[in-house]
Design a protein around this motif. Sequence first.
Motif: not given
Length: 262
Positions: A232-250
């Motif tokens: 399979d092929k996927i995409i991951t949308l990566s952005t910064c949440p309020a906690d900069l120790n993490y990324r939020f992924l879709t």
Amino acid sequence: MAQKKSKQIKIIQIILLTLVVVSLASIGIYMHQKNAQIAKQEALKQQALTRVEEVVDEEAEVIDWGIDFDALHEMDENVYAWIQIPDTNVDYPIAQSGKDDVEDKYLHFNLDGTYGYPGTIYTQKRNAKDFNDPDTVIYGHAMYDGRMFRDTLQYKDQSFFDNHRTIYVYTEDGKRITYRVFASMMWPNELILHEYNDFKSLDVFEEYLQEVMDVHDLQSIVDRDVKLDRNDKIITLSTCPADLNYRFLTLAYKEKVEPEDK
């Protein structure tokens, strides 16, 4: 002595007042420049976007999806795709820095070449531009005014997740790739492609998919009925949440490509 002290207090008050005035003026100038930049970026985007709601001929070898990539290339030759999540503000060109540019140039550079926010939606040179890598990671800021990838943070909500499962990616060679969202989650602030060696090993990719499916926490949603494998092929949308120790992924898997290759 009292008169001298009173004079000193007045001088301090004048200095403080001056600092306040200068600070407010600086903030005003910054906000004016920022708003002007936002307006300019939106105008540039609209120049390239004439999307029609219906495709007249889906059997055609080339379909006009309503995105003028020639106009986009006049703004920035490194634009190569467009991403859209229907009924959200996510509706932007995707760029990738040139061979002589730093990897994450578009984290800080706009389509018109200016430095600063909001930046540009982009992929790293670790990914090919054909969206045929195991995972194409797409980066974008989560601007407080709702632009760029801000709306992706709403994938924490089950109702939003359920009603926004479709993501479209339009390519400069006339393709529309339809993706279906299968997971959203907080993830340690690391570059996925770097940590997993660009998924050069499909064994590693398959292990990563299982790792995603095994995530259980209150800020993550995973559709465990979806069955994916190394092909399979996927995409991951990566952005910064309020906690900069993490990324939020879709995360979304490739569902279909139009028109189909003949």
